[in-house]
Write a protein that holds these residues in place. Structure first.
Motif: not given
Length: 64
Positions: A10-12, A18-19, A46-50
């Motif tokens: 699912x897209x986060x 982050x931006x 890392x929070x959203x595993x980018x």
């Protein structure tokens, strides 16, 4: 042979944090230094595993 389906994640949406970190990183390291930027701001990304590819795509989107 049964085809193996990859589970689509699912897209986060990107947070403002982050931006901001991405734009700050580009300012600091230069465009294309996605690995350095990702490592420098690991606590944020890392929070959203980018991944580095995610950062490149986000930058492209932000600078359109």
């Amino acid at each position: 042979l049964e085809s193996v389906k990859k589970k689509k994640q699912k897209r986060i949406p990107y947070s403002e944090e982050e931006k901001g970190a991405l734009l700050q990183g580009v300012e600091e390291f230069g465009k294309g230094e996605w690995r350095k930027i990702r490592d420098q701001y690991a606590d944020i990304f890392d929070v959203n595993k980018r991944s580095t590819v995610n950062l490149k795509d986000l930058y492209r989107t932000l600078t359109k």
